[in-house]
Design a protein around this motif. Structure first.
Motif, PDB file in Angstrom:
ATOM      1  N   SER A  78       0.772   1.750   8.848  1.00  0.00           N
ATOM      2  CA  SER A  78       0.527   0.308   8.742  1.00  0.00           C
ATOM      3  C   SER A  78       0.042  -0.255  10.079  1.00  0.00           C
ATOM      4  CB  SER A  78       1.759  -0.452   8.245  1.00  0.00           C
ATOM      5  OG  SER A  78       2.753  -0.572   9.227  1.00  0.00           O
ATOM      6  N   LYS A  79       0.445   0.367  11.185  1.00  0.00           N
ATOM      7  CA  LYS A  79      -0.061  -0.055  12.494  1.00  0.00           C
ATOM      8  C   LYS A  79      -1.558   0.216  12.579  1.00  0.00           C
ATOM      9  CE  LYS A  79       0.390   0.451  17.419  1.00  0.00           C
ATOM     10  NZ  LYS A  79       0.144   1.441  18.401  1.00  0.00           N
ATOM     11  N   PHE A  80      -1.979   1.380  12.088  1.00  0.00           N
ATOM     12  CA  PHE A  80      -3.402   1.710  12.071  1.00  0.00           C
ATOM     13  C   PHE A  80      -4.160   0.744  11.164  1.00  0.00           C
ATOM     14  CE2 PHE A  80      -6.978   3.947  10.120  1.00  0.00           C
ATOM     15  CZ  PHE A  80      -7.725   4.234  11.252  1.00  0.00           C
ATOM     16  N   ALA A  81      -3.602   0.448   9.996  1.00  0.00           N
ATOM     17  CA  ALA A  81      -4.238  -0.471   9.058  1.00  0.00           C
ATOM     18  C   ALA A  81      -4.356  -1.871   9.657  1.00  0.00           C
ATOM     19  CB  ALA A  81      -3.460  -0.519   7.743  1.00  0.00           C
ATOM     20  N   LEU A  82      -3.341  -2.301  10.401  1.00  0.00           N
ATOM     21  CA  LEU A  82      -3.385  -3.606  11.065  1.00  0.00           C
ATOM     22  C   LEU A  82      -4.506  -3.645  12.099  1.00  0.00           C
ATOM     23  CD1 LEU A  82      -2.301  -6.422  11.758  1.00  0.00           C
ATOM     24  CD2 LEU A  82      -0.660  -5.301  13.275  1.00  0.00           C
ATOM     25  N   GLU A  83      -4.605  -2.594  12.910  1.00  0.00           N
ATOM     26  CA  GLU A  83      -5.663  -2.537  13.917  1.00  0.00           C
ATOM     27  C   GLU A  83      -7.040  -2.607  13.259  1.00  0.00           C
ATOM     28  OE1 GLU A  83      -4.857   1.022  16.109  1.00  0.00           O
ATOM     29  OE2 GLU A  83      -3.130   0.147  17.147  1.00  0.00           O
ATOM     30  N   GLY A  97      -7.718  -3.890  10.236  1.00  0.00           N
ATOM     31  CA  GLY A  97      -7.875  -5.215   9.661  1.00  0.00           C
ATOM     32  C   GLY A  97      -8.270  -6.247  10.706  1.00  0.00           C
ATOM     33  N   LEU A  98      -7.679  -6.155  11.893  1.00  0.00           N
ATOM     34  CA  LEU A  98      -8.038  -7.063  12.981  1.00  0.00           C
ATOM     35  C   LEU A  98      -9.475  -6.834  13.435  1.00  0.00           C
ATOM     36  CD1 LEU A  98      -4.744  -6.976  15.075  1.00  0.00           C
ATOM     37  CD2 LEU A  98      -5.541  -8.808  13.560  1.00  0.00           C
ATOM     38  N   PHE A  99      -9.890  -5.566  13.465  1.00  0.00           N
ATOM     39  CA  PHE A  99     -11.267  -5.233  13.828  1.00  0.00           C
ATOM     40  C   PHE A  99     -12.250  -5.844  12.834  1.00  0.00           C
ATOM     41  CE2 PHE A  99     -14.801  -2.420  12.741  1.00  0.00           C
ATOM     42  CZ  PHE A  99     -15.545  -2.500  13.907  1.00  0.00           C
ATOM     43  N   VAL A 100     -11.974  -5.684  11.540  1.00  0.00           N
ATOM     44  CA  VAL A 100     -12.862  -6.211  10.493  1.00  0.00           C
ATOM     45  C   VAL A 100     -12.949  -7.737  10.588  1.00  0.00           C
ATOM     46  CG1 VAL A 100     -13.140  -6.508   8.002  1.00  0.00           C
ATOM     47  CG2 VAL A 100     -12.562  -4.259   8.932  1.00  0.00           C
ATOM     48  N   ALA A 101     -11.799  -8.389  10.750  1.00  0.00           N
ATOM     49  CA  ALA A 101     -11.787  -9.854  10.855  1.00  0.00           C
ATOM     50  C   ALA A 101     -12.605 -10.319  12.059  1.00  0.00           C
ATOM     51  CB  ALA A 101     -10.352 -10.362  10.952  1.00  0.00           C
ATOM     52  N   CYS A 126      -3.276  -8.336   6.034  1.00  0.00           N
ATOM     53  CA  CYS A 126      -2.765  -7.087   6.593  1.00  0.00           C
ATOM     54  C   CYS A 126      -1.268  -6.979   6.344  1.00  0.00           C
ATOM     55  CB  CYS A 126      -3.033  -7.025   8.094  1.00  0.00           C
ATOM     56  SG  CYS A 126      -4.753  -7.168   8.555  1.00  0.00           S
ATOM     57  N   PRO A 127      -0.868  -6.328   5.242  1.00  0.00           N
ATOM     58  CA  PRO A 127       0.568  -6.114   5.028  1.00  0.00           C
ATOM     59  C   PRO A 127       1.057  -4.971   5.910  1.00  0.00           C
ATOM     60  CG  PRO A 127      -0.679  -5.300   3.146  1.00  0.00           C
ATOM     61  CD  PRO A 127      -1.661  -5.868   4.118  1.00  0.00           C
ATOM     62  N   ILE A 128       2.151  -5.186   6.613  1.00  0.00           N
ATOM     63  CA  ILE A 128       2.699  -4.148   7.492  1.00  0.00           C
ATOM     64  C   ILE A 128       4.155  -3.902   7.137  1.00  0.00           C
ATOM     65  CG2 ILE A 128       1.116  -4.663   9.389  1.00  0.00           C
ATOM     66  CD1 ILE A 128       3.495  -6.099  10.763  1.00  0.00           C
ATOM     67  N   ASP A 129       4.600  -2.678   7.408  1.00  0.00           N
ATOM     68  CA  ASP A 129       5.999  -2.333   7.156  1.00  0.00           C
ATOM     69  C   ASP A 129       6.634  -1.621   8.339  1.00  0.00           C
ATOM     70  OD1 ASP A 129       4.858   0.168   7.050  1.00  0.00           O
ATOM     71  OD2 ASP A 129       5.447   0.599   4.996  1.00  0.00           O
ATOM     72  N   GLY A 130       5.926  -1.559   9.445  1.00  0.00           N
ATOM     73  CA  GLY A 130       6.466  -0.919  10.639  1.00  0.00           C
ATOM     74  C   GLY A 130       6.143   0.560  10.748  1.00  0.00           C
ATOM     75  N   ARG A 136     -10.642 -14.438   9.634  1.00  0.00           N
ATOM     76  CA  ARG A 136      -9.233 -14.606  10.006  1.00  0.00           C
ATOM     77  C   ARG A 136      -8.418 -13.445   9.480  1.00  0.00           C
ATOM     78  NH1 ARG A 136      -7.329 -20.763   9.219  1.00  0.00           N
ATOM     79  NH2 ARG A 136      -6.684 -20.865  11.355  1.00  0.00           N
ATOM     80  N   ALA A 137      -7.439 -13.035  10.253  1.00  0.00           N
ATOM     81  CA  ALA A 137      -6.500 -12.012   9.794  1.00  0.00           C
ATOM     82  C   ALA A 137      -5.136 -12.668   9.594  1.00  0.00           C
ATOM     83  CB  ALA A 137      -6.397 -10.887  10.813  1.00  0.00           C
ATOM     84  N   ARG A 138      -4.543 -12.376   8.475  1.00  0.00           N
ATOM     85  CA  ARG A 138      -3.185 -12.841   8.172  1.00  0.00           C
ATOM     86  C   ARG A 138      -2.310 -11.599   8.050  1.00  0.00           C
ATOM     87  NH1 ARG A 138      -3.238 -18.548   8.056  1.00  0.00           N
ATOM     88  NH2 ARG A 138      -5.198 -19.192   7.148  1.00  0.00           N
ATOM     89  N   VAL A 139      -1.171 -11.653   8.685  1.00  0.00           N
ATOM     90  CA  VAL A 139      -0.251 -10.516   8.668  1.00  0.00           C
ATOM     91  C   VAL A 139       1.000 -10.907   7.899  1.00  0.00           C
ATOM     92  CG1 VAL A 139       1.077  -8.918  10.101  1.00  0.00           C
ATOM     93  CG2 VAL A 139      -1.128  -9.756  10.913  1.00  0.00           C
ATOM     94  N   VAL A 140       1.425 -10.028   6.996  1.00  0.00           N
ATOM     95  CA  VAL A 140       2.650 -10.255   6.250  1.00  0.00           C
ATOM     96  C   VAL A 140       3.507  -9.004   6.379  1.00  0.00           C
ATOM     97  CG1 VAL A 140       1.625  -9.522   4.048  1.00  0.00           C
ATOM     98  CG2 VAL A 140       3.653 -10.941   4.035  1.00  0.00           C
ATOM     99  N   HIS A 141       4.773  -9.199   6.720  1.00  0.00           N
ATOM    100  CA  HIS A 141       5.698  -8.080   6.839  1.00  0.00           C
ATOM    101  C   HIS A 141       6.329  -7.837   5.474  1.00  0.00           C
ATOM    102  CE1 HIS A 141       9.579  -6.110   7.983  1.00  0.00           C
ATOM    103  NE2 HIS A 141       8.685  -5.348   8.570  1.00  0.00           N
ATOM    104  N   VAL A 142       6.224  -6.605   5.005  1.00  0.00           N
ATOM    105  CA  VAL A 142       6.778  -6.238   3.704  1.00  0.00           C
ATOM    106  C   VAL A 142       7.805  -5.133   3.882  1.00  0.00           C
ATOM    107  CG1 VAL A 142       4.707  -6.893   2.429  1.00  0.00           C
ATOM    108  CG2 VAL A 142       4.923  -4.575   3.286  1.00  0.00           C
ATOM    109  N   TRP A 143       8.753  -5.080   2.971  1.00  0.00           N
ATOM    110  CA  TRP A 143       9.736  -4.007   3.010  1.00  0.00           C
ATOM    111  C   TRP A 143      10.263  -3.762   1.612  1.00  0.00           C
ATOM    112  CZ3 TRP A 143      10.756  -8.942   4.421  1.00  0.00           C
ATOM    113  CH2 TRP A 143      11.852  -9.561   3.845  1.00  0.00           C
ATOM    114  N   HIS A 144      10.836  -2.602   1.447  1.00  0.00           N
ATOM    115  CA  HIS A 144      11.423  -2.217   0.174  1.00  0.00           C
ATOM    116  C   HIS A 144      12.919  -2.482   0.237  1.00  0.00           C
ATOM    117  CE1 HIS A 144      12.395   0.087  -3.386  1.00  0.00           C
ATOM    118  NE2 HIS A 144      13.295   0.731  -2.682  1.00  0.00           N
TER     119      HIS A 144
END
Length: 64
Positions: free
Chosen positions: A24-29, A31-35, A16-20, A41-49
């Motif tokens: 991305s919050k919806f995608a994280l939720e 991804g956690l549901f699917v896991a 679950c890549p998130i950028d704030g 397992r869900a792994r979260v990585v913070h990404v930014w430009h």
């Protein structure tokens, strides 16, 4: 295909890549549901430009 059985492998890892952002919050939720649903397992990585104004050396044109 008559009588064919479709086998779906359970999802064991979800990245679950998130950028704030709100999306991305919806995608994280999700991804956690699917896991959780597949017992994975869900792994979260913070990404930014990083702006090339701050780091011009990261400009794609300058990468060989």
């Amino acid at each position: 295909m008559v009588g064919a059985e479709i086998v779906v492998k359970p999802i064991k890892n979800v990245l679950c890549p998130i950028d704030g952002s709100p999306s991305s919050k919806f995608a994280l939720e999700y991804g956690l549901f699917v896991a959780k649903h597949f017992g994975g397992r869900a792994r979260v990585v913070h990404v930014w430009h990083v702006s090339t104004h701050i780091r011009p050396d990261l400009d794609r044109k300058s990468v060989v």
